[in-house]
Design a protein around this motif. Structure first.
Motif, PDB file in Angstrom:
ATOM      1  N   CYS A 209       5.597   1.468  -8.018  1.00  0.00           N
ATOM      2  CA  CYS A 209       6.921   1.692  -8.608  1.00  0.00           C
ATOM      3  C   CYS A 209       7.933   1.909  -7.493  1.00  0.00           C
ATOM      4  CB  CYS A 209       6.906   2.925  -9.523  1.00  0.00           C
ATOM      5  SG  CYS A 209       5.926   2.729 -11.029  1.00  0.00           S
ATOM      6  N   TYR A 210       9.061   1.212  -7.588  1.00  0.00           N
ATOM      7  CA  TYR A 210      10.105   1.406  -6.590  1.00  0.00           C
ATOM      8  C   TYR A 210      10.728   2.788  -6.760  1.00  0.00           C
ATOM      9  CZ  TYR A 210       9.831  -3.679  -6.026  1.00  0.00           C
ATOM     10  OH  TYR A 210       9.403  -4.958  -5.807  1.00  0.00           O
ATOM     11  N   PRO A 211      11.192   3.379  -5.662  1.00  0.00           N
ATOM     12  CA  PRO A 211      11.845   4.689  -5.769  1.00  0.00           C
ATOM     13  C   PRO A 211      13.139   4.603  -6.579  1.00  0.00           C
ATOM     14  CG  PRO A 211      12.066   3.790  -3.551  1.00  0.00           C
ATOM     15  CD  PRO A 211      11.123   2.898  -4.270  1.00  0.00           C
ATOM     16  N   LYS A 212      13.676   5.761  -6.956  1.00  0.00           N
ATOM     17  CA  LYS A 212      14.894   5.800  -7.771  1.00  0.00           C
ATOM     18  C   LYS A 212      16.098   5.226  -7.048  1.00  0.00           C
ATOM     19  CE  LYS A 212      13.426   9.602 -10.737  1.00  0.00           C
ATOM     20  NZ  LYS A 212      13.682  10.983 -11.216  1.00  0.00           N
ATOM     21  N   THR A 213      16.019   5.137  -5.722  1.00  0.00           N
ATOM     22  CA  THR A 213      17.113   4.544  -4.939  1.00  0.00           C
ATOM     23  C   THR A 213      17.058   3.019  -4.947  1.00  0.00           C
ATOM     24  OG1 THR A 213      15.723   4.865  -2.983  1.00  0.00           O
ATOM     25  CG2 THR A 213      17.431   6.522  -3.422  1.00  0.00           C
ATOM     26  N   GLY A 214      16.007   2.429  -5.546  1.00  0.00           N
ATOM     27  CA  GLY A 214      15.896   0.976  -5.625  1.00  0.00           C
ATOM     28  C   GLY A 214      14.800   0.419  -4.732  1.00  0.00           C
ATOM     29  N   LYS A 215      14.631  -0.884  -4.759  1.00  0.00           N
ATOM     30  CA  LYS A 215      13.602  -1.538  -3.958  1.00  0.00           C
ATOM     31  C   LYS A 215      13.867  -1.319  -2.471  1.00  0.00           C
ATOM     32  CE  LYS A 215      11.456  -6.014  -2.931  1.00  0.00           C
ATOM     33  NZ  LYS A 215      11.480  -7.477  -3.166  1.00  0.00           N
ATOM     34  N   PRO A 216      12.860  -0.856  -1.722  1.00  0.00           N
ATOM     35  CA  PRO A 216      13.044  -0.677  -0.273  1.00  0.00           C
ATOM     36  C   PRO A 216      13.282  -2.014   0.421  1.00  0.00           C
ATOM     37  CG  PRO A 216      11.098   0.492  -1.056  1.00  0.00           C
ATOM     38  CD  PRO A 216      11.549  -0.401  -2.180  1.00  0.00           C
ATOM     39  N   ALA A 217      13.829  -1.940   1.619  1.00  0.00           N
ATOM     40  CA  ALA A 217      14.038  -3.141   2.427  1.00  0.00           C
ATOM     41  C   ALA A 217      12.690  -3.775   2.763  1.00  0.00           C
ATOM     42  CB  ALA A 217      14.790  -2.793   3.703  1.00  0.00           C
ATOM     43  N   THR A 218      12.717  -5.059   3.080  1.00  0.00           N
ATOM     44  CA  THR A 218      11.499  -5.759   3.465  1.00  0.00           C
ATOM     45  C   THR A 218      11.151  -5.358   4.891  1.00  0.00           C
ATOM     46  OG1 THR A 218      12.050  -7.610   2.009  1.00  0.00           O
ATOM     47  CG2 THR A 218      10.405  -8.024   3.713  1.00  0.00           C
ATOM     48  N   ASP A 219      10.400  -4.287   5.007  1.00  0.00           N
ATOM     49  CA  ASP A 219      10.047  -3.748   6.320  1.00  0.00           C
ATOM     50  C   ASP A 219       8.862  -2.792   6.138  1.00  0.00           C
ATOM     51  OD1 ASP A 219      10.057  -3.184   9.002  1.00  0.00           O
ATOM     52  OD2 ASP A 219      11.970  -2.103   9.017  1.00  0.00           O
ATOM     53  N   PHE A 220       8.178  -2.492   7.229  1.00  0.00           N
ATOM     54  CA  PHE A 220       7.157  -1.465   7.187  1.00  0.00           C
ATOM     55  C   PHE A 220       7.807  -0.120   6.887  1.00  0.00           C
ATOM     56  CE2 PHE A 220       4.979  -4.761   9.530  1.00  0.00           C
ATOM     57  CZ  PHE A 220       3.654  -4.635   9.140  1.00  0.00           C
ATOM     58  N   THR A 221       7.103   0.726   6.160  1.00  0.00           N
ATOM     59  CA  THR A 221       7.601   2.067   5.858  1.00  0.00           C
ATOM     60  C   THR A 221       6.608   3.101   6.390  1.00  0.00           C
ATOM     61  OG1 THR A 221       6.531   2.137   3.673  1.00  0.00           O
ATOM     62  CG2 THR A 221       8.783   1.262   3.785  1.00  0.00           C
ATOM     63  N   ILE A 222       7.076   4.317   6.545  1.00  0.00           N
ATOM     64  CA  ILE A 222       6.224   5.385   7.072  1.00  0.00           C
ATOM     65  C   ILE A 222       5.272   5.881   5.986  1.00  0.00           C
ATOM     66  CG2 ILE A 222       6.213   7.716   8.055  1.00  0.00           C
ATOM     67  CD1 ILE A 222       9.087   7.115   9.068  1.00  0.00           C
ATOM     68  N   HIS A 223       4.005   6.024   6.348  1.00  0.00           N
ATOM     69  CA  HIS A 223       3.075   6.738   5.480  1.00  0.00           C
ATOM     70  C   HIS A 223       2.945   8.185   5.934  1.00  0.00           C
ATOM     71  CE1 HIS A 223      -1.081   6.884   3.259  1.00  0.00           C
ATOM     72  NE2 HIS A 223      -0.312   7.935   3.016  1.00  0.00           N
ATOM     73  N   GLY A 224       2.787   8.397   7.237  1.00  0.00           N
ATOM     74  CA  GLY A 224       2.669   9.778   7.680  1.00  0.00           C
ATOM     75  C   GLY A 224       2.519   9.930   9.179  1.00  0.00           C
ATOM     76  N   LEU A 225       2.578  11.178   9.612  1.00  0.00           N
ATOM     77  CA  LEU A 225       2.355  11.592  10.991  1.00  0.00           C
ATOM     78  C   LEU A 225       1.271  12.666  10.914  1.00  0.00           C
ATOM     79  CD1 LEU A 225       3.436  11.274  13.938  1.00  0.00           C
ATOM     80  CD2 LEU A 225       5.005  13.166  13.430  1.00  0.00           C
ATOM     81  N   TRP A 226       0.057  12.315  11.362  1.00  0.00           N
ATOM     82  CA  TRP A 226      -1.128  13.116  11.041  1.00  0.00           C
ATOM     83  C   TRP A 226      -1.778  13.678  12.293  1.00  0.00           C
ATOM     84  CZ3 TRP A 226      -3.500   8.605   7.723  1.00  0.00           C
ATOM     85  CH2 TRP A 226      -2.683   8.392   6.600  1.00  0.00           C
TER      86      TRP A 226
END
Length: 226
Positions: free
Chosen positions: A47-64
């Motif tokens: 599901c896309y976030p409430k701000t809309g479909k993200p840009a076509t790019d890698f997104t952050i999952h985390g810093l672990w």
């Protein structure tokens, strides 16, 4: 009396383990970037976030935070909760670069809260909550992964690419060996899903991995459209 003594011993053990977790410094971070096309093109719902479909790019999952023996700490400080008020200056970039794609559609707060409470609290000996999220956002800017792959003519076009070529392209662009993680689409195809980089314990510099990167991919992987 014996029951009370037993309870006291258990309480002291839990208290010791909590202090031990907080006091034992980690060795490095995994910085993990996720390809949204692979997340959505699988058996899991997207599901896309409430701000809309993200840009076509890698997104952050985390810093672990991680240990060099292959283990990792988690949920180190139950008293340190996610405080969105501390991140007001980062909110626009968090929504753009660290969106949640899980269902139902959300504003991302639950995702960020999970990442902070499970992983971020184990880095408090090095960086506070604001600096933790800011470090990840700064790393995302530094690692322009999609452009690095495009220079090597590896595009998110549903095509299949050699895993070795993907790794070589990233080493050429970043200077260090990544860990590649794949998932399966509904047809069983291995597809490019997550890229792991190793960072120093300040979360500022990419380093060669202290734990040899391991991936679960076929020799050729699909780079799905998004």
């Amino acid at each position: 009396m014996r029951l009370n003594y037993s309870i006291l011993i258990k309480h002291l053990i839990l208290q010791y383990l909590s202090v031990f977790c907080l006091s034992k410094d980690f060795d490095f971070f995994y910085f993990v970037l996720k390809w949204p096309g692979a997340y959505c093109d699988s058996k899991h719902s997207c599901c896309y976030p409430k701000t809309g479909k993200p840009a076509t790019d890698f997104t952050i999952h985390g810093l672990w935070p991680e240990y060099k023996d292959g283990s990792y700490p988690s949920n180190c400080d139950p008293n340190s909760v996610f405080e969105k008020s501390q991140l007001s200056d980062l909110m626009t970039n968090l929504q753009k670069d660290w969106p949640s794609l899980s269902c139902p559609s959300s504003n991302g707060f639950r995702f960020w809260s999970h990442e902070w409470e499970k992983h971020g609290t184990c880095s408090e000996s090095q960086i506070d909550q604001h600096d933790y999220f800011e470090a990840a956002l700064n790393l995302k800017k530094k690692v322009n992964l999609l452009q690095i792959l495009r220079v090597a003519r590896i595009e998110p076009d549903d095509g299949f690419y050699s895993l070795d070529n993907i790794v070589r392209a990233i080493i050429k662009g970043i200077g260090h060996t990544p860990r590649i993680e794949c998932n399966k689409d509904s047809h069983g195809n291995s597809q490019l899903y997550q890229i792991y980089f190793c960072m120093d314990s300040s979360g500022s510099e990419i380093i060669e991995c202290l734990v040899p990167p391991k991936g679960r991919c076929d020799s050729k992987v699909q780079f799905p459209k998004f």
